[in-house]
Design a protein around this motif. Structure first.
Motif, PDB file in Angstrom:
ATOM      1  N   LEU A  45      94.644  -5.801  28.973  1.00 44.56           N
ATOM      2  CA  LEU A  45      93.770  -5.553  27.819  1.00 44.56           C
ATOM      3  C   LEU A  45      94.417  -6.154  26.565  1.00 44.56           C
ATOM      4  CD1 LEU A  45      91.302  -4.048  26.618  1.00 44.56           C
ATOM      5  CD2 LEU A  45      92.798  -2.059  26.352  1.00 44.56           C
ATOM      6  N   GLU A  79      97.388  -1.889  29.574  1.00 42.67           N
ATOM      7  CA  GLU A  79      96.221  -1.942  30.464  1.00 42.67           C
ATOM      8  C   GLU A  79      95.156  -0.955  29.996  1.00 42.67           C
ATOM      9  OE1 GLU A  79      96.177  -4.141  32.813  1.00 42.67           O
ATOM     10  OE2 GLU A  79      98.299  -4.715  32.775  1.00 42.67           O
ATOM     11  N   THR A  80      93.939  -1.188  30.431  1.00 46.58           N
ATOM     12  CA  THR A  80      92.821  -0.286  30.098  1.00 46.58           C
ATOM     13  C   THR A  80      93.097   1.120  30.627  1.00 46.58           C
ATOM     14  OG1 THR A  80      91.267  -2.102  30.227  1.00 46.58           O
ATOM     15  CG2 THR A  80      90.335   0.095  30.467  1.00 46.58           C
ATOM     16  N   TYR A 125      94.019 -10.550  23.514  1.00 50.61           N
ATOM     17  CA  TYR A 125      93.096  -9.523  23.976  1.00 50.61           C
ATOM     18  C   TYR A 125      92.350 -10.128  25.165  1.00 50.61           C
ATOM     19  CZ  TYR A 125      88.650  -7.077  24.266  1.00 50.61           C
ATOM     20  OH  TYR A 125      87.544  -6.413  24.733  1.00 50.61           O
ATOM     21  N   ARG A 126      92.601  -9.603  26.356  1.00 53.57           N
ATOM     22  CA  ARG A 126      92.048 -10.168  27.593  1.00 53.57           C
ATOM     23  C   ARG A 126      92.204 -11.690  27.620  1.00 53.57           C
ATOM     24  NH1 ARG A 126      89.992  -5.811  29.930  1.00 53.57           N
ATOM     25  NH2 ARG A 126      88.639  -4.392  28.782  1.00 53.57           N
ATOM     26  N   GLU A 177      88.489   0.111  22.141  1.00 51.49           N
ATOM     27  CA  GLU A 177      89.151   0.094  23.446  1.00 51.49           C
ATOM     28  C   GLU A 177      90.582   0.609  23.331  1.00 51.49           C
ATOM     29  OE1 GLU A 177      88.240  -2.936  26.342  1.00 51.49           O
ATOM     30  OE2 GLU A 177      87.090  -3.956  24.801  1.00 51.49           O
ATOM     31  N   SER A 212      87.883   5.946  29.081  1.00 56.18           N
ATOM     32  CA  SER A 212      88.817   4.867  29.480  1.00 56.18           C
ATOM     33  C   SER A 212      89.462   4.171  28.287  1.00 56.18           C
ATOM     34  CB  SER A 212      88.108   3.808  30.322  1.00 56.18           C
ATOM     35  OG  SER A 212      87.764   4.333  31.536  1.00 56.18           O
ATOM     36  N   SER A 271      92.504   3.145  25.836  1.00 58.65           N
ATOM     37  CA  SER A 271      93.961   2.988  25.917  1.00 58.65           C
ATOM     38  C   SER A 271      94.554   3.524  24.617  1.00 58.65           C
ATOM     39  CB  SER A 271      94.326   1.511  26.055  1.00 58.65           C
ATOM     40  OG  SER A 271      93.667   0.972  27.163  1.00 58.65           O
TER      41      SER A 271
END
Ligand SMILES: Nc1ncnc2c1ncn2[C@@H]1O[C@H](COP(=O)(O)OP(=O)(O)OP(=O)(O)O)[C@@H](O)[C@H]1O
Length: 273
Positions: free
Chosen positions: A4, A37-38, A72-73, A169, A200, A202
């Motif tokens: 992420l 990670e997410t 980011y990703r 996120e 979900s 982070s």
């Protein structure tokens, strides 16, 4: 699947003045690299002045970096437009009494991020405000209260609701639990774990309190003088620290820590912490 967030060789220096006509700098962050990670929680620990807040602020975009990359990703964060970036990472601060504007009602405070970052109309915003007040355990009637009418724990719930407004996120909490008494702190820890399970999200948690850290985090970063001295799964680092500084920190802040089970709690098993 890319992480992420991936941070590579992040540096931040501050200009501190001149010495013999030469510019002097203080390096608050030196070559910081890690990934998130997410749905995971990363905790950052270290003594005062080790660079934790600077790192949190750079990640949240509240502070510029000198160099380094934040992906980011797999895409550099700066390639996101500023609204997108605001939605992605939100921050909660230590003291809600100063971070919440006392002149605004809770409803107005929660509406602000929507006004600046979305095109939602009044009734759509009202619905999101109500939903988020409920998610953090407050009532829709609290929207008409002013911050001074709430307890410290309730104010921190408002700060969390405000962070949730744009469906981020990642939420970064900089010592957000430090001023709360033990029972309120447990309730807020429980709330964060519940929100993480449901949404979900982070978390990046900056904390000096290793008791909180071991219950809330999956991964741990130990910082000293702006550098990461050690990082890895929380349980592994606390039970078997490889660096002398981590060992000292664990011994100092968690004297009986090595004898206790160190696992991230779930929302359902934290009620008696
Ligand atoms: N604006 C600034 N100008 C100059 N130096 C700064 C600035 N902000 C931070 N620093 C320095 O950078 C270093 C890291 O500070 P930072 O606040 O990130 O540490 P910290 O680990 O969060 O400390 P604390 O736990 O006390 O909040 C410190 O030496 C601090 O003095």
């Amino acid at each position: 699947m890319p992480a992420l967030l991936e941070v590579r060789k992040l540096n931040r220096r501050y200009f501190t003045g001149y010495k013999w006509f030469k510019r002097q700098y203080k390096w608050a962050l030196k070559d910081i690299s890690f990934s998130l990670e997410t749905g995971q929680t990363l905790a950052i620990v270290g003594e005062a002045g080790s660079g934790k807040t600077t790192l949190a602020r750079v990640l949240a975009g509240a502070e510029t970096r000198t160099d380094g990359t934040i992906l980011y990703r797999d895409t550099p964060l700066e390639k996101q437009d500023s609204k997108q970036r605001c939605r992605l990472i939100r921050m909660i601060f230590q003291d809600p009494s100063t971070s919440l504007n006392p002149r605004l009602t809770i409803g107005e405070l929660l509406r602000e991020p929507l006004v600046f970052n979305t095109d939602l109309n009044q009734s759509q915003s009202n619905k999101i405000i109500e939903d988020n007040l409920r998610k953090v355990g407050l009532l829709k009637e609290h929207a008409d209260f002013y911050p001074h009418m709430l307890s410290l724990g309730q104010k921190q719930r408002v700060a969390i609701a405000r962070a949730l407004m744009l469906e981020p996120e990642v939420i970064i909490a900089d010592e957000a639990l430090a001023d709360l008494d033990l029972s309120i702190r447990s309730q807020i820890v429980n709330l964060l774990l519940k929100l993480q399970q449901q949404l979900s999200i982070s978390f990046i948690v900056v904390s000096q309190d290793l008791n909180i850290v071991r219950h809330i985090s999956d991964h741990l970063i130990v910082m000293r003088h702006g550098e990461i001295v050690e990082q890895g799964p929380t349980e592994q680092l606390m039970l078997n620290p490889q660096h002398e500084y981590t060992e000292r920190l664990v011994k100092q802040k968690l004297p009986d820590g090595k004898n206790q089970q160190i696992v991230k709690s779930t929302a359902s098993n934290t009620s008696n912490h």
